[in-house]
Design an enzyme around this catalytic site. Structure first.
Site, PDB file in Angstrom:
ATOM      1  N   ASP A 118     -19.397 -55.413   0.510  1.00  0.00           N
ATOM      2  CA  ASP A 118     -20.784 -55.057   0.722  1.00  0.00           C
ATOM      3  C   ASP A 118     -21.113 -54.812   2.325  1.00  0.00           C
ATOM      4  O   ASP A 118     -21.054 -55.910   2.970  1.00  0.00           O
ATOM      5  CB  ASP A 118     -21.852 -55.853   0.279  1.00  0.00           C
ATOM      6  CG  ASP A 118     -23.379 -55.670   0.524  1.00  0.00           C
ATOM      7  OD1 ASP A 118     -23.603 -54.374   0.928  1.00  0.00           O
ATOM      8  OD2 ASP A 118     -24.145 -56.484  -0.215  1.00  0.00           O
ATOM      9  N   HIS A 144     -28.864 -58.552   1.331  1.00  0.00           N
ATOM     10  CA  HIS A 144     -27.468 -58.321   1.700  1.00  0.00           C
ATOM     11  C   HIS A 144     -26.898 -59.222   2.833  1.00  0.00           C
ATOM     12  O   HIS A 144     -27.702 -59.669   3.601  1.00  0.00           O
ATOM     13  CB  HIS A 144     -27.288 -56.832   2.165  1.00  0.00           C
ATOM     14  CG  HIS A 144     -27.765 -55.886   0.794  1.00  0.00           C
ATOM     15  ND1 HIS A 144     -26.610 -55.497   0.081  1.00  0.00           N
ATOM     16  CD2 HIS A 144     -29.008 -55.161   0.442  1.00  0.00           C
ATOM     17  CE1 HIS A 144     -27.402 -54.733  -0.804  1.00  0.00           C
ATOM     18  NE2 HIS A 144     -28.827 -54.388  -0.637  1.00  0.00           N
TER      19      HIS A 144
END
Lengths: 553, 553
Positions: free
Chosen positions: A193, A366
């Site tokens: 990610d 995130h």
């Protein structure tokens, strides 16, 4: 393609935001990781959703053996119904993820045909020579997983969307031990990610929001109305907990909020004491200071709950001057202005509104730089390919990997459609396959494309001018018209003179042709179109779409 | 209106971003402060500029005696040519401000009719019984001023846009002494900039950017290409200074960048050693490592310099792999996505790009909370009215004034069109005058309005379907058509069957009417329109604009 090679094929999500989908191919098997939508850019007029183009998979339909889901966000599961209609396959995911997929499948009336197989973190699924292990991860939705994909030539780790939250709301920590163990055993490829790679330091734990919410709730004189992402079940939990502390009943408002909270409670991911949960229809049965409403619309969406409340068009919630609104979300890029409009409207109504610029009431899901460094250091992969980000994020994630010591030749900054092919000898990324976007507009999937959108943009910019003339072929004469219709061009009262000129010039152009016995439609149309476009540009500096229609009697 | 009252009339800029213009009226005189544009929202298709509606001023045309400008930003001067065409009046401003106005006036070929009167900070101008004093302020453009407006019933201070920069690039500090002196003498009303009222602390000095730029410049192996706001002359100065330190020549690119730097140099606001200033046409005469380019396009505007360079369509600048790009600006709300697109494209070309998320290369020009508190504390006004902000900013600025001790009754949170009327006895805000927006689209000013825009939005959403049928009145019969034209609706190859149905249904509807000898256009049209809209919605869940055209032979 060499027999013993593994191919990693990003069909979406790399070099773009959203519609995450990656295929992994080894010999006779293809597995798919995630299958998301993206949302239309502001110039994709009329488009409801954007889904990935899967021509590549269709060309190898028989090899596609299963779909593995990392978590239940729209950009990872939203396209599943559209794709399963074209290629049916088993879908593996944790229970909450499949619960959310189930909602979609039901809407598409596809329940009977779908084979959804729930898994737990720790489970391993074998698909031919590939094996997939689900590994607990932390993210802004419950029940998220990273995946370890074991292939005959080595292990691939796909982080999915993640952050490292040492104090997650459900107490389920990211399984760093397992990731570390895999790292020690040797990992061929890491896919990780990249969303927050530009942010320094470490992301903040979801838990901090709970403390802020509890403090803010204590200031509420009337109802507290919180808008947040419907999928953020941990946030819902914290809002509910803060409510109960302040003796407030909790009601959910908005279709996705109601659906998802329902699924989350049924599956045991959201815990609200029964006494405290009420229907939105019952909020008037209790004093306002004992009510919390959790609503959709945190992105300012005009049709969602928050916006409807602000503008007085909500069927069930009327604003009250003592209401305290909390927008517990960040604007997704592009949404700042519409959110700000809703905030302004709420303030005009005299209520209090708390949002991200004023208080820390949202955290990202995130990983920031230091978290990414931890994962890279634990995994120590042979190859690295950043995923989930615009090109700038992928680029910076590659730079980060190199700064941590990886050889540049082993770092692949690829975009959607570029294939990474790994053999025991090495890895290359020379192949590019067909990928793209498919637009969903109303019931249509793929019947709107770039040409239609281009026409919509032209129409939007300066409107249209249609000129209709009927001619008689036998006599080479105009028998009716020109009639003029304009829309979106100019106010009628401003344009009388201009309309006269359009009529005159169109008539002249046609008559000139007819005098020469020219009656080919293309010639007639083009001559009218060109002269009128020129006239309108000269007079207005605008370029409406000009449509001459010649009818033949 | 009472003889002795002063009226403060916001014609733009309150409860909205941009088009700042305020009228102050006392007996037979009206003066105007600033006269700006705003930029169209994303759903104002085709609109180039938004200017204020000045019907109120037109109704009192003879009283309007002069325009006073605080500074040269577009949202404060952009509408001047449009307004002066309707009401001519002397325009007062500092030299740089008038230099920028002059550029506009020239473009509109209005030089001969304009009476622009340059002033210096400290100057006082008398207009009947009103006197206006210019007071040095600091902002993100040079030569900005606050204004003190002396009326027979008291002094009004309008801060204009400001920040308190103790180390401004030109060494000209905000004249806090004068503001303090006025405060001691007694101020009736304060109008103050609300833009950054939601930000805690104190804004950062422009000077810090110079240090960052100098450090970043030292890493540039090839050219350094900096995109920034063309009006930020202090930023230009710092970029030039950093360039000279690293022995780089400086070239300006982009129309507004070239124009404004030219004006600023001529008037002595920008100082670049002659040896170091080169034309963009000459950049290839020097090694890349000795070149800095300052370009437009910091907001990602598709037609501006930066975007053209990124996409390879710039006529004079081709990208080079050693180029170092710096975007020395913040995204204006709504622009994040297009800026990100340009950044991604630059990274794809393999160059380095530095932007706000990575380094501190931009500071705001508007005061934060502590600076606002300072101004309030120095001025100690009797009344306060926040200006320059969305409603949320005005609201928070009013809250700030109250927290500093002001009586709620003396704080007026008003929006564009609400008049504040002050007498020696008190102040009220009961009156609302006509205000609004005027759209500029191409050459047209005001000929596009909400109905035209609504039509453009409909056309944009699902395109249009035009149905043309020719009928013969005498025989009640269809003699040609139906012909169908669609644009922006659906791909032709997908719609053959649908087009057939449209033809059939339109024909049926018309024939039904004709059988009953009904030949009123409105009836024919409405019947066709309704049936076709229903058909299209049922088949596609879309709502294109349907235009039936009945021609009579």
């Amino acid at each position: 393609m060499n027999e013993g090679n593994v191919r990693i094929i990003p069909l979406g999500g790399l070099g773009e935001i959203g519609k995450n989908i990656t295929a992994i191919e080894y010999q006779d098997e293809i597995i798919i990781i995630d299958c998301g939508v993206s949302f239309p850019d502001e110039d994709m007029y009329g488009v409801d959703l954007v889904i990935p183009d899967i021509k590549y998979l269709l060309s190898k339909k028989d090899k596609v053996k299963g779909m593995f889901l990392t978590h239940g966000h729209e950009d990872h599961i939203g396209a599943i119904p559209y794709i399963l209609k074209q290629i049916n396959m088993p879908v593996y995911g944790t229970r909450l993820t499949l619960g959310l997929v189930g909602n979609k499948i039901k809407e598409h009336n596809m329940m009977s045909m779908c084979n959804m197989i729930p898994v737990n973190a720790g489970d391993k699924i074998s698909v031919g020579k590939i094996q997939v292990e689900f590994i607990r991860a932390t993210h802004s939705i419950a029940d998220a997983c990273s995946l370890a994909i074991f292939t005959p030539i080595g292990t691939i780790i796909h982080t999915g969307d993640f952050k490292i939250d040492y104090t997650p709301i459900d107490g389920r920590l990211m399984d760093l031990n397992r990731i570390s163990e895999l790292g020690r055993e040797g990992v061929l490829l890491l896919l990780a990610d990249s969303t927050n790679v530009e942010r320094h330091g470490h992301s903040i734990s979801e838990k901090t929001i709970g403390e802020t919410l509890t403090r803010i709730f204590s200031t509420g004189k009337g109802r507290v109305i919180v808008a947040t992402f419907a999928s953020n079940i941990h946030r819902m939990q914290q809002i509910a907990d803060a409510s109960i502390k302040h003796n407030r009943k909790i009601a959910f408002s908005g279709r996705s909020m109601e659906n998802i909270s329902q699924v989350a409670m049924e599956l045991g991911y959201l815990h609200i004491l029964e006494d405290y949960l009420i229907s939105i229809d019952d909020i008037k049965k209790y004093p306002n200071e004992n009510i919390t409403i959790i609503t959709t619309g945190s992105q300012g969406e005009p049709m969602a709950g928050l916006s409807r409340i602000a503008y007085g068009t909500h069927r069930k919630i009327e604003i009250d001057k003592d209401d305290l609104f909390i927008i517990s979300a960040s604007p997704i890029p592009g949404n700042d202005k519409i959110i700000s409009r809703v905030i302004n409207q709420l303030f005009r109504k005299g209520v209090e509104v708390i949002y991200e610029d004023l208080e820390e009431i949202h955290v990202s899901g995130h990983a920031y730089q230091e978290e990414l460094k931890l994962i890279h250091s634990l995994v120590k992969p042979k190859y690295f390919m950043p995923v989930h980000g615009e090109y700038r994020h992928l680029k910076h994630h590659s730079d980060l990997a190199k700064k941590l010591g990886m050889n540049s030749n082993n770092v692949f900054t690829l975009e959607t459609g570029q294939v990474l092919e790994i053999s025991e000898e090495g890895a290359i990324a020379n192949e590019r396959i067909h990928t793209g976007v498919v637009f969903v507009d109303g019931l249509g999937v793929g019947d709107v494309g770039n040409i239609v959108l281009r026409d919509r943009r032209y129409l939007a910019k300066d409107g249209m001018v249609t000129i209709v003339i009927a001619i008689e072929r036998d006599t080479y004469s105009i028998v009716a018209g020109p009639d003029i219709i304009t829309r979106g061009f100019i106010y009628a009262r401003e344009s009388e003179e201009l309309i006269k000129q359009i009529k005159m010039i169109s008539k002249n152009e046609i008559e000139l042709c007819l005098e020469d016995k020219i009656i080919e439609w293309q010639v007639l149309k083009n001559n009218v179109k060109k002269s009128i476009e020129q006239l309108l540009y000269d007079k207005t500096k605008r370029t409406p779409s000009v449509f001459p229609i010649i009818m033949e009697i």
